[in-house]
Design a protein around this motif. Structure first.
Motif, PDB file in Angstrom:
ATOM      1  N   LEU A  97       0.845  -1.202   0.000  1.00 58.15           N
ATOM      2  CA  LEU A  97       0.000   0.000   0.000  1.00 58.15           C
ATOM      3  C   LEU A  97       0.874   1.243   0.000  1.00 58.15           C
ATOM      4  O   LEU A  97       2.024   1.210   0.441  1.00 58.15           O
ATOM      5  CB  LEU A  97      -0.923   0.037   1.216  1.00 58.15           C
ATOM      6  CG  LEU A  97      -0.250   0.144   2.582  1.00 58.15           C
ATOM      7  CD1 LEU A  97      -1.081   0.989   3.508  1.00 58.15           C
ATOM      8  CD2 LEU A  97      -0.026  -1.230   3.174  1.00 58.15           C
ATOM      9  N   GLN A  98       0.303   2.304  -0.507  1.00 59.16           N
ATOM     10  CA  GLN A  98       0.951   3.621  -0.376  1.00 59.16           C
ATOM     11  C   GLN A  98      -0.036   4.568   0.299  1.00 59.16           C
ATOM     12  O   GLN A  98       0.017   4.760   1.501  1.00 59.16           O
ATOM     13  CB  GLN A  98       1.408   4.132  -1.746  1.00 59.16           C
ATOM     14  CG  GLN A  98       2.649   3.372  -2.221  1.00 59.16           C
ATOM     15  CD  GLN A  98       3.262   3.973  -3.455  1.00 59.16           C
ATOM     16  OE1 GLN A  98       3.297   5.183  -3.623  1.00 59.16           O
ATOM     17  NE2 GLN A  98       3.746   3.115  -4.335  1.00 59.16           N
ATOM     18  N   CYS A  99      -0.983   5.134  -0.439  1.00 59.42           N
ATOM     19  CA  CYS A  99      -1.904   6.074   0.221  1.00 59.42           C
ATOM     20  C   CYS A  99      -2.897   5.344   1.120  1.00 59.42           C
ATOM     21  O   CYS A  99      -3.449   5.916   2.037  1.00 59.42           O
ATOM     22  CB  CYS A  99      -2.648   6.924  -0.808  1.00 59.42           C
ATOM     23  SG  CYS A  99      -3.999   6.048  -1.628  1.00 59.42           S
ATOM     24  N   GLY A 100      -3.143   4.065   0.825  1.00 60.45           N
ATOM     25  CA  GLY A 100      -4.031   3.264   1.671  1.00 60.45           C
ATOM     26  C   GLY A 100      -5.505   3.344   1.320  1.00 60.45           C
ATOM     27  O   GLY A 100      -6.320   2.667   1.947  1.00 60.45           O
ATOM     28  N   PHE A 101      -5.846   4.136   0.304  1.00 59.07           N
ATOM     29  CA  PHE A 101      -7.274   4.315   0.017  1.00 59.07           C
ATOM     30  C   PHE A 101      -7.932   3.000  -0.413  1.00 59.07           C
ATOM     31  O   PHE A 101      -9.034   2.678   0.014  1.00 59.07           O
ATOM     32  CB  PHE A 101      -7.481   5.389  -1.065  1.00 59.07           C
ATOM     33  CG  PHE A 101      -8.907   5.821  -1.167  1.00 59.07           C
ATOM     34  CD1 PHE A 101      -9.421   6.781  -0.322  1.00 59.07           C
ATOM     35  CD2 PHE A 101      -9.769   5.230  -2.085  1.00 59.07           C
ATOM     36  CE1 PHE A 101     -10.754   7.161  -0.378  1.00 59.07           C
ATOM     37  CE2 PHE A 101     -11.101   5.604  -2.156  1.00 59.07           C
ATOM     38  CZ  PHE A 101     -11.592   6.575  -1.307  1.00 59.07           C
ATOM     39  N   CYS A 102      -7.240   2.237  -1.236  1.00 63.10           N
ATOM     40  CA  CYS A 102      -7.822   0.984  -1.738  1.00 63.10           C
ATOM     41  C   CYS A 102      -7.655  -0.169  -0.748  1.00 63.10           C
ATOM     42  O   CYS A 102      -8.224  -1.245  -0.946  1.00 63.10           O
ATOM     43  CB  CYS A 102      -7.144   0.596  -3.049  1.00 63.10           C
ATOM     44  SG  CYS A 102      -5.412   0.076  -2.826  1.00 63.10           S
ATOM     45  N   THR A 103      -6.811   0.033   0.266  1.00 61.47           N
ATOM     46  CA  THR A 103      -6.323  -1.095   1.074  1.00 61.47           C
ATOM     47  C   THR A 103      -7.412  -1.866   1.833  1.00 61.47           C
ATOM     48  O   THR A 103      -7.376  -3.103   1.832  1.00 61.47           O
ATOM     49  CB  THR A 103      -5.219  -0.607   2.036  1.00 61.47           C
ATOM     50  OG1 THR A 103      -4.275   0.151   1.288  1.00 61.47           O
ATOM     51  CG2 THR A 103      -4.513  -1.769   2.692  1.00 61.47           C
ATOM     52  N   PRO A 104      -8.372  -1.205   2.475  1.00 61.78           N
ATOM     53  CA  PRO A 104      -9.396  -2.004   3.159  1.00 61.78           C
ATOM     54  C   PRO A 104     -10.091  -2.978   2.207  1.00 61.78           C
ATOM     55  O   PRO A 104     -10.297  -4.150   2.544  1.00 61.78           O
ATOM     56  CB  PRO A 104     -10.373  -0.941   3.697  1.00 61.78           C
ATOM     57  CG  PRO A 104      -9.517   0.280   3.873  1.00 61.78           C
ATOM     58  CD  PRO A 104      -8.553   0.238   2.713  1.00 61.78           C
ATOM     59  N   LEU A 133      -9.314  -1.586  -7.559  1.00 63.43           N
ATOM     60  CA  LEU A 133      -8.361  -0.735  -8.268  1.00 63.43           C
ATOM     61  C   LEU A 133      -7.441  -0.015  -7.284  1.00 63.43           C
ATOM     62  O   LEU A 133      -7.883   0.446  -6.234  1.00 63.43           O
ATOM     63  CB  LEU A 133      -9.109   0.305  -9.113  1.00 63.43           C
ATOM     64  CG  LEU A 133     -10.112  -0.264 -10.118  1.00 63.43           C
ATOM     65  CD1 LEU A 133     -10.736   0.853 -10.936  1.00 63.43           C
ATOM     66  CD2 LEU A 133      -9.461  -1.292 -11.026  1.00 63.43           C
ATOM     67  N   CYS A 134      -6.155   0.051  -7.660  1.00 69.03           N
ATOM     68  CA  CYS A 134      -5.178   0.800  -6.871  1.00 69.03           C
ATOM     69  C   CYS A 134      -4.520   1.812  -7.795  1.00 69.03           C
ATOM     70  O   CYS A 134      -4.050   1.450  -8.866  1.00 69.03           O
ATOM     71  CB  CYS A 134      -4.132  -0.151  -6.295  1.00 69.03           C
ATOM     72  SG  CYS A 134      -2.863   0.736  -5.359  1.00 69.03           S
ATOM     73  N   ARG A 135      -4.495   3.057  -7.359  1.00 71.33           N
ATOM     74  CA  ARG A 135      -3.947   4.105  -8.210  1.00 71.33           C
ATOM     75  C   ARG A 135      -2.472   4.337  -7.953  1.00 71.33           C
ATOM     76  O   ARG A 135      -1.822   5.060  -8.691  1.00 71.33           O
ATOM     77  CB  ARG A 135      -4.672   5.439  -7.956  1.00 71.33           C
ATOM     78  CG  ARG A 135      -6.108   5.433  -8.359  1.00 71.33           C
ATOM     79  CD  ARG A 135      -6.787   6.671  -7.848  1.00 71.33           C
ATOM     80  NE  ARG A 135      -6.645   6.786  -6.398  1.00 71.33           N
ATOM     81  CZ  ARG A 135      -7.136   7.768  -5.674  1.00 71.33           C
ATOM     82  NH1 ARG A 135      -7.762   8.753  -6.256  1.00 71.33           N
ATOM     83  NH2 ARG A 135      -6.989   7.795  -4.367  1.00 71.33           N
ATOM     84  N   CYS A 136      -1.921   3.784  -6.863  1.00 71.50           N
ATOM     85  CA  CYS A 136      -0.559   4.221  -6.567  1.00 71.50           C
ATOM     86  C   CYS A 136       0.458   3.138  -6.232  1.00 71.50           C
ATOM     87  O   CYS A 136       1.648   3.370  -6.420  1.00 71.50           O
ATOM     88  CB  CYS A 136      -0.568   5.305  -5.500  1.00 71.50           C
ATOM     89  SG  CYS A 136      -1.529   4.982  -4.051  1.00 71.50           S
ATOM     90  N   THR A 137       0.062   1.986  -5.768  1.00 66.03           N
ATOM     91  CA  THR A 137       1.080   1.020  -5.345  1.00 66.03           C
ATOM     92  C   THR A 137       1.666   0.246  -6.515  1.00 66.03           C
ATOM     93  O   THR A 137       2.825  -0.114  -6.507  1.00 66.03           O
ATOM     94  CB  THR A 137       0.487   0.029  -4.335  1.00 66.03           C
ATOM     95  OG1 THR A 137       0.001   0.757  -3.236  1.00 66.03           O
ATOM     96  CG2 THR A 137       1.493  -0.978  -3.861  1.00 66.03           C
ATOM     97  N   GLY A 138       0.844  -0.007  -7.512  1.00 67.77           N
ATOM     98  CA  GLY A 138       1.240  -0.991  -8.518  1.00 67.77           C
ATOM     99  C   GLY A 138       0.875  -2.332  -7.920  1.00 67.77           C
ATOM    100  O   GLY A 138       0.885  -2.485  -6.698  1.00 67.77           O
TER     101      GLY A 138
END
Ligand code: FES
Ligand code: FES
Length: 158
Positions: A97-104, A133-138
């Motif tokens: 994770l990076q920003c964590g928005f998609c993580t949950p 979808l994840c916008r930042c981790t890859g």
């Protein structure tokens, strides 16, 4: 309408307008804001929760449709003493994770996958997470996190 659910092990009930989405119920009525809203159109998976153990997009279900279900949100995964669930720990360890928005949503989709397919291969992992979808981790580190969670879960039950 009256809605009665079990959320993270606790019985909850409330009177809500019949068009209340499950995600609104969780965030606005129960203040469980770990369930995110990224699109509101069932595409991004940020709102994923478990309903009777299966991952669903909570922006795509009415609260009243879930009457009697057991819902698990990200807030319900860690142990009472704060010990992370193995999937959460693996995401942390692998920098999934990076920003964590998609993580949950990613974490709860993974929990669902590993409950049904503990030995899922990379293709199955990627298919399961297709709706998240994840916008930042890859996705490389996310897949690695799922594989790490698989190993720690297998070790725990061995
Ligand atoms: Fe539910 Fe995007 S907010 S899928
Ligand atoms: Fe930022 Fe996935 S960690 S959107």
């Amino acid at each position: 309408m009256k809605v009665e659910l079990v959320v993270n092990g606790k019985q909850v009930s409330a009177d809500v307008p019949p068009n209340t989405l499950l995600v609104q119920f969780l965030r606005e009525h129960l203040r469980l804001t770990g369930t995110h809203i990224g699109c509101d159109t069932a595409q991004c998976g940020a709102c994923t929760v478990l309903a009777d153990g299966r991952a669903i997009k909570s922006c795509n279900a009415l609260a009243v449709q879930m009457q009697g279900c057991e819902i698990t949100t990200i807030e319900g995964l860690a142990a009472q003493d704060g010990t992370l669930h193995p999937v959460q720990a693996a995401f942390k360890e692998c920098h999934g994770l990076q920003c964590g928005f998609c993580t949950p949503g990613m974490v709860l989709s993974t929990v669902d996958l590993l409950q049904r397919h503990p030995s899922a291969d990379e293709r199955q992992i990627r298919e399961q997470l297709d709706g998240n979808l994840c916008r930042c981790t890859g996705y490389q580190n996310i897949v690695r996190a799922v594989q790490t969670a698989q190993q720690s879960t297998a070790t725990a039950v061995a």
